[in-house]
Design a protein around this motif. Structure first.
Motif, PDB file in Angstrom:
ATOM      1  N   ARG A   8      -0.909  17.965   0.200  1.00 44.06           N
ATOM      2  CA  ARG A   8      -1.846  17.282  -0.689  1.00 44.06           C
ATOM      3  C   ARG A   8      -1.606  15.787  -0.589  1.00 44.06           C
ATOM      4  N   LEU A   9      -2.685  15.031  -0.430  1.00 48.07           N
ATOM      5  CA  LEU A   9      -2.596  13.585  -0.289  1.00 48.07           C
ATOM      6  C   LEU A   9      -3.323  12.901  -1.430  1.00 48.07           C
ATOM      7  N   SER A  10      -2.738  11.823  -1.909  1.00 46.63           N
ATOM      8  CA  SER A  10      -3.414  11.007  -2.907  1.00 46.63           C
ATOM      9  C   SER A  10      -4.336  10.019  -2.187  1.00 46.63           C
ATOM     10  N   LYS A  11      -5.135   9.340  -2.941  1.00 48.16           N
ATOM     11  CA  LYS A  11      -5.857   8.203  -2.400  1.00 48.16           C
ATOM     12  C   LYS A  11      -4.843   7.074  -2.238  1.00 48.16           C
ATOM     13  N   PRO A  12      -4.969   6.248  -1.204  1.00 49.11           N
ATOM     14  CA  PRO A  12      -4.033   5.118  -1.064  1.00 49.11           C
ATOM     15  C   PRO A  12      -4.105   4.214  -2.291  1.00 49.11           C
ATOM     16  N   SER A  13      -2.961   3.733  -2.727  1.00 46.92           N
ATOM     17  CA  SER A  13      -2.875   2.840  -3.878  1.00 46.92           C
ATOM     18  C   SER A  13      -2.319   1.498  -3.431  1.00 46.92           C
ATOM     19  N   THR A  14      -2.759   0.454  -4.088  1.00 45.05           N
ATOM     20  CA  THR A  14      -2.244  -0.886  -3.824  1.00 45.05           C
ATOM     21  C   THR A  14      -1.413  -1.315  -5.016  1.00 45.05           C
ATOM     22  N   LEU A  64       0.883   5.732  -0.258  1.00 40.77           N
ATOM     23  CA  LEU A  64       0.170   7.003  -0.159  1.00 40.77           C
ATOM     24  C   LEU A  64       1.156   8.115  -0.508  1.00 40.77           C
ATOM     25  N   ASN A  94       0.838  -1.198   0.000  1.00 43.58           N
ATOM     26  CA  ASN A  94       0.000   0.000   0.000  1.00 43.58           C
ATOM     27  C   ASN A  94       0.878   1.254   0.000  1.00 43.58           C
TER      28      ASN A  94
END
Length: 90
Positions: free
Chosen positions: A72-78, A62, A60
């Motif tokens: 600024r934060l991204s959506k968590p990625s898998t 981020l 995971n």
């Protein structure tokens, strides 16, 4: 911090671009450390560009971007690569 990428123009102008904070069990555990590292990188850079960081469990990820005005934060990625699950404990 686990990784830092540095761009060196000359000995006087060292600029940090990216930091990665890795935690094996939860993104939240490395999040504060990442924010502090990004703030420190911003303060020590000789330019006014954004700095970038990731907090990761290896699977995971981020992304956090900081420009001294806003986080600024991204959506968590898998991210699953072949054999990632089998090798994650190694």
């Amino acid at each position: 911090m686990d990784f830092v990428i540095i761009q060196i123009i000359n000995a006087v102008n060292i600029r940090n671009k990216l930091v990665v904070e890795a935690k094996c069990d939860a993104l939240g555990k490395g999040f504060l450390q990442l924010l502090l590292a990004l703030k420190s990188m911003w303060d020590s850079n000789n330019e006014n560009n954004s700095v970038y960081g990731f907090v990761t469990t290896v699977i995971n990820w981020l992304l956090v971007i900081y420009d001294d005005q806003m986080w600024r934060l991204s959506k968590p990625s898998t991210v699953l690569l072949p054999n990632t699950k089998k090798q994650e404990d190694q």
